[in-house]
Motif scaffolding. Structure first.
Motif, mmCIF file in Angstrom:
data_model
loop_
_atom_site.group_PDB
_atom_site.id
_atom_site.type_symbol
_atom_site.label_atom_id
_atom_site.label_comp_id
_atom_site.label_asym_id
_atom_site.label_seq_id
_atom_site.Cartn_x
_atom_site.Cartn_y
_atom_site.Cartn_z
ATOM 1 N N SER A 193 0.818 -1.217 0.000
ATOM 2 C CA SER A 193 0.000 0.000 0.000
ATOM 3 C C SER A 193 0.843 1.255 0.000
ATOM 4 O O SER A 193 0.335 2.340 -0.264
ATOM 5 C CB SER A 193 -0.919 -0.007 1.218
ATOM 6 O OG SER A 193 -0.155 -0.005 2.406
ATOM 7 N N PHE A 194 2.140 1.157 0.329
ATOM 8 C CA PHE A 194 2.965 2.349 0.371
ATOM 9 C C PHE A 194 3.538 2.700 -1.000
ATOM 10 O O PHE A 194 3.835 3.856 -1.268
ATOM 11 C CB PHE A 194 4.119 2.162 1.367
ATOM 12 C CG PHE A 194 3.706 2.397 2.784
ATOM 13 C CD1 PHE A 194 3.191 1.371 3.543
ATOM 14 C CD2 PHE A 194 3.814 3.652 3.345
ATOM 15 C CE1 PHE A 194 2.813 1.603 4.841
ATOM 16 C CE2 PHE A 194 3.434 3.869 4.642
ATOM 17 C CZ PHE A 194 2.927 2.834 5.404
ATOM 18 N N THR A 195 3.735 1.674 -1.863
ATOM 19 C CA THR A 195 4.351 1.949 -3.159
ATOM 20 C C THR A 195 3.357 1.980 -4.294
ATOM 21 O O THR A 195 3.692 2.374 -5.394
ATOM 22 C CB THR A 195 5.410 0.886 -3.463
ATOM 23 O OG1 THR A 195 4.779 -0.408 -3.446
ATOM 24 C CG2 THR A 195 6.519 0.897 -2.422
ATOM 25 N N SER A 196 2.122 1.521 -4.069
ATOM 26 C CA SER A 196 1.126 1.532 -5.128
ATOM 27 C C SER A 196 0.522 2.921 -5.254
ATOM 28 O O SER A 196 -0.060 3.438 -4.305
ATOM 29 C CB SER A 196 0.017 0.514 -4.819
ATOM 30 O OG SER A 196 -0.964 0.561 -5.822
ATOM 31 N N SER A 213 17.803 3.833 7.145
ATOM 32 C CA SER A 213 17.809 5.038 7.966
ATOM 33 C C SER A 213 18.429 4.700 9.314
ATOM 34 O O SER A 213 18.164 3.636 9.885
ATOM 35 C CB SER A 213 16.401 5.590 8.168
ATOM 36 O OG SER A 213 16.412 6.658 9.091
ATOM 37 N N LYS A 214 19.261 5.606 9.815
ATOM 38 C CA LYS A 214 19.888 5.368 11.117
ATOM 39 C C LYS A 214 18.950 5.644 12.275
ATOM 40 O O LYS A 214 19.325 5.421 13.430
ATOM 41 C CB LYS A 214 21.149 6.220 11.249
ATOM 42 C CG LYS A 214 20.961 7.697 10.996
ATOM 43 C CD LYS A 214 22.269 8.438 11.165
ATOM 44 C CE LYS A 214 22.179 9.889 10.734
ATOM 45 N NZ LYS A 214 22.138 10.042 9.280
ATOM 46 N N THR A 235 12.094 12.823 4.738
ATOM 47 C CA THR A 235 13.161 12.546 3.779
ATOM 48 C C THR A 235 12.724 12.982 2.393
ATOM 49 O O THR A 235 11.526 13.183 2.140
ATOM 50 C CB THR A 235 13.516 11.049 3.755
ATOM 51 O OG1 THR A 235 12.368 10.305 3.312
ATOM 52 C CG2 THR A 235 13.929 10.564 5.132
ATOM 53 N N PRO A 236 13.640 13.068 1.425
ATOM 54 C CA PRO A 236 13.250 13.430 0.048
ATOM 55 C C PRO A 236 12.568 12.302 -0.714
ATOM 56 O O PRO A 236 12.021 12.534 -1.782
ATOM 57 C CB PRO A 236 14.592 13.789 -0.613
ATOM 58 C CG PRO A 236 15.545 14.019 0.495
ATOM 59 C CD PRO A 236 15.104 13.140 1.607
ATOM 60 N N GLU A 237 12.586 11.068 -0.190
ATOM 61 C CA GLU A 237 11.981 9.950 -0.897
ATOM 62 C C GLU A 237 10.519 9.806 -0.508
ATOM 63 O O GLU A 237 10.144 10.037 0.633
ATOM 64 C CB GLU A 237 12.720 8.644 -0.592
ATOM 65 C CG GLU A 237 14.181 8.638 -1.009
ATOM 66 C CD GLU A 237 15.072 9.294 0.028
ATOM 67 O OE1 GLU A 237 14.595 9.441 1.183
ATOM 68 O OE2 GLU A 237 16.208 9.674 -0.310
ATOM 69 N N PRO A 238 9.664 9.387 -1.453
ATOM 70 C CA PRO A 238 8.257 9.142 -1.120
ATOM 71 C C PRO A 238 8.157 8.043 -0.066
ATOM 72 O O PRO A 238 8.970 7.121 -0.057
ATOM 73 C CB PRO A 238 7.631 8.712 -2.451
ATOM 74 C CG PRO A 238 8.576 9.226 -3.493
ATOM 75 C CD PRO A 238 9.937 9.185 -2.880
ATOM 76 N N PRO A 239 7.191 8.116 0.831
ATOM 77 C CA PRO A 239 6.135 9.139 0.935
ATOM 78 C C PRO A 239 6.539 10.367 1.734
ATOM 79 O O PRO A 239 5.683 11.022 2.323
ATOM 80 C CB PRO A 239 5.025 8.378 1.648
ATOM 81 C CG PRO A 239 5.743 7.415 2.530
ATOM 82 C CD PRO A 239 6.981 7.011 1.803
ATOM 83 N N PHE A 240 7.832 10.669 1.830
ATOM 84 C CA PHE A 240 8.382 11.913 2.385
ATOM 85 C C PHE A 240 8.288 11.998 3.900
ATOM 86 O O PHE A 240 9.209 12.480 4.538
ATOM 87 C CB PHE A 240 7.730 13.144 1.756
ATOM 88 C CG PHE A 240 7.754 13.132 0.264
ATOM 89 C CD1 PHE A 240 8.934 13.321 -0.431
ATOM 90 C CD2 PHE A 240 6.604 12.894 -0.470
ATOM 91 C CE1 PHE A 240 8.975 13.291 -1.814
ATOM 92 C CE2 PHE A 240 6.624 12.868 -1.853
ATOM 93 C CZ PHE A 240 7.818 13.067 -2.532
ATOM 94 N N VAL A 241 7.186 11.593 4.487
ATOM 95 C CA VAL A 241 7.040 11.568 5.942
ATOM 96 C C VAL A 241 6.909 10.099 6.347
ATOM 97 O O VAL A 241 5.863 9.481 6.130
ATOM 98 C CB VAL A 241 5.829 12.390 6.422
ATOM 99 C CG1 VAL A 241 5.745 12.369 7.939
ATOM 100 C CG2 VAL A 241 5.933 13.821 5.919
ATOM 101 N N HIS A 242 7.955 9.546 6.907
ATOM 102 C CA HIS A 242 8.010 8.123 7.211
ATOM 103 C C HIS A 242 7.707 7.908 8.691
ATOM 104 O O HIS A 242 8.371 8.476 9.561
ATOM 105 C CB HIS A 242 9.391 7.555 6.880
ATOM 106 C CG HIS A 242 9.799 7.746 5.451
ATOM 107 N ND1 HIS A 242 9.499 6.841 4.464
ATOM 108 C CD2 HIS A 242 10.469 8.749 4.834
ATOM 109 C CE1 HIS A 242 9.974 7.269 3.311
ATOM 110 N NE2 HIS A 242 10.575 8.434 3.510
#
Length: 571
Positions: free
Chosen positions: A13-16, A61-62, A347-354
């Motif tokens: 559901s996060f990448t679709s 991610s650290k 972060t700059p990667e989708p979905p941006f707010v992890h």
């Protein structure tokens, strides 16, 4: 016999991009599960096909394993009568020296200030800071002076206080300065991140005032909100201002021009919303949807009306306060009345707010304060420290830690953080100058004493009232001594002082006259001492004292620069 085998496909559901994401409370378990979708093969004579498998790649991610741990009750603060005001405030402010909490007080408003080493049960008669005539609504420590705190109250007055090192020994009722401007209660106080002694206040009169605390004057007044102001936040350099209002709009304002650069409706709910500037210019907001569901969103300043991400969290009714750590890009969401602290990474990667994790406690929180990074314990890889206020009167200390085996300084966790030095003066900022905040290295300047940062030498806030009848020429002449040097000016080598010759001759003449007067005074004192001794000898002998004769004029003493001829009993 022919066997029809369905192709196994994994659904995420996060990448679709075509599937709407569910709220976090419903999708936390969905992140880690596999869902399979069987498709029947309709072709006759289909042969056995190999299974198609897709492996989910874990985000690197650290901060994925950051965990929270509450300190023991003996290391927390107990028996604190937290304010019962219904105002949406955190009721708590923390810096590396002190902990300040708004408390209940009879006959006015007050807050308590505690040194960090005064843990345990707080006596009921502990000294307070109580000079307001109404309940205190908001407090904020000065980022450039750990001994200065500002408070706003329902009595429409903002007060700035100087707290002595070691805490209070008696109740403090005299502030350093009173800032009187608002016509209704003041519910928001906010210090400027880079300019020294610049304070923002917002009241229920829909007005924003920006003060120079060093002079007690209003530098700028903003009247661009039609309703109650919920929150305000400076950007990284202090050149822009972000506000939320009861009219559901967020506004980006240029405070020195007094212009609204952009505005948009953030959340459609009628309850209070919050908005903060992130370090790189993005805008993060929290609020309520039309169905009273709590949600957060991430936006760009150029397109406030088109959020990058909008996520619904739950259906609770408490206002969420976003607490931001610019060094790690972590956002902690703390709701009033909640028993959890959710934290996310931007972060700059989708979905941006992890979403990272949730810290759970059994008791609901009434307020919360966040320690600046220079007050965290770098020896245990502590990246954040929170002070939760419970309804039972306990201030619980929570430490957020990154698990590391090494005991060495972790440079990737602790980049240069905000220091307690100002980059600009109030006059420089008002003139249009902008500067990056001053930073410091925790490796070089942090002293680990019992797991904490030892602040530097305390400074005293001085307030200089300007003459309202002074001419512009007098104000320009008096302006220079009041300006404190910036870090660049402090680091520059001092210029050689070359006073004019006339000034030097005048000073030398005054010094020579002063030395001559002191010499004459010494001679008079010696004569009087001799006369008093003669009179005492006469009285002891039982004789009548002789009639005093006028003292003969003493011959002028030759000028010399030595005091060898003076009597041994000289003063």
């Amino acid at each position: 016999m022919e066997v029809d085998v369905a192709d196994i496909k994994r659904h995420n559901s996060f990448t679709s991009p075509n599937i709407r994401r569910a709220p976090i409370s419903k999708r936390v378990g969905r992140e880690r599960c596999h869902s399979y979708n069987a498709q029947d093969s309709k072709k006759p004579g289909s042969r056995l096909q190999p299974a198609k498998m897709s492996f989910r790649v874990v985000r690197s991610s650290k901060f994925r394993h950051v965990y929270g741990q509450a300190l023991k009750r003996e290391q927390c603060y107990d028996n604190i009568r937290v304010s019962k005001s219904s105002w949406d405030s955190t009721f708590c402010a923390v810096n590396p020296k002190f902990l300040a909490i708004i408390v209940e007080s009879a006959g006015g408003g007050a807050f308590i200030v505690l040194p960090h080493n005064k843990v345990g049960r707080i006596p009921a008669d502990h000294p307070l800071v109580g000079g307001h005539k109404g309940p205190v609504l908001d407090i904020a420590w000065c980022p450039h002076n750990d001994n200065v705190i500002a408070s706003g109250s329902e009595d429409c007055v903002v007060k700035v206080w100087q707290i002595p090192d070691g805490g209070l020994s008696r109740t403090l009722t005299e502030p350093v300065v009173d800032l009187v401007y608002h016509q209704r209660r003041v519910g928001l106080v906010l210090w400027h991140p880079t300019a020294q002694n610049v304070l923002l206040t917002a009241g229920s009169d829909n007005q924003i005032a920006i003060w120079n605390v060093g002079t007690g004057e209003v530098l700028i007044s903003l009247d661009c909100h039609p309703d109650l102001i919920y929150s305000a936040c400076w950007n990284w350099t202090g050149s822009k201002l972000l506000t939320t209002c009861r009219d559901k709009k967020i506004r980006i304002i240029d405070p020195r021009k007094g212009e609204v650069e952009s505005e948009a409706i953030a959340h459609e709910g009628s309850k209070a919303s919050r908005a903060i500037f992130l370090k790189h210019g993005l805008v993060f907001t929290t609020g309520f949807s039309r169905m009273s569901e709590r949600q957060y969103s991430l936006r760009t300043p150029d397109a406030l009306n088109e959020p990058i991400v909008t996520v619904e969290i739950d259906t609770s009714n408490g206002v969420m306060f976003p607490l931001y750590d610019p060094d790690t890009n972590l956002i902690y969401l703390c709701g009033k009345g909640d028993s959890v602290i959710r934290y996310f990474e931007v972060t700059p990667e989708p979905p941006f707010v992890h979403y990272i994790n949730t810290f759970q406690t059994p008791d609901p929180q009434r307020g919360i304060g966040m320690m600046p990074k220079r007050g965290c314990d770098v020896a245990t890889c502590e990246i954040a420290k929170f002070y939760r206020l419970n309804n039972s009167g306990l201030c619980q200390v929570i430490s957020m830690t990154v698990p590391r085996k090494s005991e060495l300084f972790q440079e990737d966790l602790y980049p240069d953080t905000l220091s307690d030095e100002a980059s600009l003066t109030a006059d420089e900022w008002l003139a249009g100058e902008d500067a990056e905040p001053c930073t410091m290295s925790l490796k070089e300047r942090a002293l680990l004493v019992q797991g904490g940062y030892v602040a530097g030498r305390s400074t005293t806030l001085t307030v200089t009232k300007r003459n309202a009848l002074a001419t512009p020429r007098d104000r320009e002449r008096d302006k220079e001594p009041e300006r404190s040097p910036t870090p660049a000016a402090r680091d520059a080598p001092p210029a050689a002082a070359t006073p004019p010759p006339a000034f030097t001759a005048m000073v030398e003449k005054q010094l020579s006259d002063l030395v001559e007067e002191i010499r004459k005074l010494k001679s008079v004192i010696v004569k009087q001492e001799n006369r008093i001794r003669a009179l005492e000898a006469t009285v002891k002998a039982g004789l009548a004292p002789p009639a005093p004769s006028p003292p003969a004029p003493s011959p002028p003493s030759p000028p010399n620069n030595h005091d060898d001829a003076m009597a041994p009993d000289e003063v």
